[in-house]
Design an enzyme around this catalytic site. Structure first.
Site: not given
Length: 430
Positions: A218, A259, A295, A324, A326
């Protein structure tokens, strides 16, 4: 220099063994980026890494092998609406199919739940530690490294035939930047030397034990440009590429990823990323691939937008890893939600719609990324009640069901959706 590790010594500092030094610290949540598609499209979700892991203060009642935890104003239970069970998800792919897990005294830790362990062992081939391999856990003081928890996690993975994706060597979040770094005094050269020691000490310890690293996490702003982190303030962008160079110098085999979140949805953020990647290529910086956190929502971003973002990495001969994933049922930025249309029950129709969305995402990955560049797909959490979204995105106001298993670790249709995407089957809501 002090090392606390199963390799070097037993852990002597109780506070160093207990998880995050400041699990209650407030976390800064990035503002969502402008909608990239329709004007009323939902904003992308801020990264879960911004949220400190909760301590084990929610009662975990592992009765009969099932964690019974109530979250928010709803129970978070979901009916099993799929008529077809998945026997072993990871067997459907030739690349890692992973899941993030909590450890030790963290809420929803796999160490406290035989039922969760059974799901992990059955369905996933790769593990990511949700917190214990981040900066402040591994390097709490300038001359102190604590590998005890991470070494135990490595052993669990090895004993159960799982590979590890390690997360993360450098990350800006205030609660995860070690205190000594926040007060570090030195010029640019001194900062880069300090970070080199940090990266190489950790990467050396885990060399040969992990399959891949999120080397930098990030570093790019929503809306484009570089995040004004403490690292950027003291080194400019040099810390990013130096982290890759330094990690590769001590670990010749691990895949090394950059990432980030929203890079699949925010065109300006993606533009900054591709510029950085092109600079890396020109300077022979040893990056293996891009981690797309993913996300996302049921209705945002579009499959075509995600695919186009994946292709930017593919076109640069870089691996693509979904790190990651979801997908919550509710979208708090959508007009219906803000008008009071909150889904408080996972109905069969909603569960099947989520099944299709998971399938569509995995199918887009399979269709866009050639086999040689597939770094894997990881879901961020095992069971719905454990999701970071409940506390951070929804502020514990109600339950949601973003993951592949319900609170009783029973399969949801979403699991079948991932399986169908991996198998090349049609994506349906039936």
């Amino acid at each position: 220099m002090k090392f606390f590790s199963a390799t070097f010594s037993v852990c002597l500092l109780v506070s160093a063994c207990g998880g995050d030094a400041g699990p209650g610290a407030p976390a800064a949540t990035p503002a969502p980026p402008p909608a990239a598609e329709a004007a009323d499209a939902a904003h992308a979700i801020a990264a879960p890494d911004e949220v400190p892991a909760p301590a084990l203060t929610n009662a975990v009642d592992d009765v009969g092998g099932v964690d019974r935890i109530m979250t928010g104003t709803d129970s978070g239970w979901s009916e099993k609406t799929s008529g077809t069970e998945v026997s072993k998800l990871s067997k459907l792919a030739k690349f890692p199919v992973g899941v993030s897990v909590a450890y030790g005294n963290e809420a929803f830790s796999y160490t406290n739940s035989p039922a969760q362990q059974a799901v992990i062992k059955t369905h996933f081939s790769q593990l990511t530690a949700g917190n214990i391999m981040k900066m402040s856990y591994l390097h709490p003081a300038r001359d102190t490294y604590n590998f005890t928890q991470a070494d135990d996690f490595v052993k669990f993975a090895k004993d159960n035939g799982k590979t590890l994706h390690a997360h993360a060597l450098i990350w800006h979040a205030d609660y995860q930047v070690p205190a000594f770094m926040k007060t570090y005094q030195g010029d640019k050269a001194a900062w880069l030397a300090m970070l080199k020691t940090h990266v190489q000490t950790i990467a050396t310890h885990f060399s040969g034990k992990v399959a891949s690293w999120d080397v930098v996490n990030e570093a790019i702003n929503d809306g484009g440009g570089y995040r004004n982190s403490i690292f950027y303030q003291n080194t400019g962008t040099d810390y990013i590429e130096q982290a890759f160079i330094n990690a590769r110098a001590v670990d010749k085999k691990a895949d090394l990823y950059y990432n980030d979140y929203n890079i699949e949805a925010d065109p300006a953020k993606l533009h900054t990323l591709t510029g950085m990647l092109d600079g890396f290529k020109a300077r022979s910086v040893p990056i293996t691939g891009v981690g797309f956190q993913m996300h996302i929502y049921m209705d945002y971003p579009s499959v075509s937008t995600m695919s186009a973002a994946f292709k930017q990495a593919v076109d640069r001969n870089l691996k693509v890893k979904i790190t990651e994933l979801d997908i919550p049922i509710n979208n708090p930025f959508s007009p219906p939600y803000q008008a009071g249309d909150i889904k408080r029950e996972l109905t069969p129709a909603l569960a099947l719609a989520q099944k299709k969305r998971y399938c569509d995402v995995v199918k887009a990955y399979m269709d866009t990324v050639p086999a040689r560049l597939r770094g894997g797909v990881t879901v961020w959490g095992v069971s719905d009640p454990s999701s970071w979204l409940i506390s951070d995105l929804f502020k514990n106001a109600h339950a949601d069901w973003p993951l592949l298993f319900d609170g009783a670790y029973q399969q949801k249709p979403a699991l079948r959706g991932v399986a169908d995407g991996l198998s090349g089957k049609a994506c349906t809501n039936t």
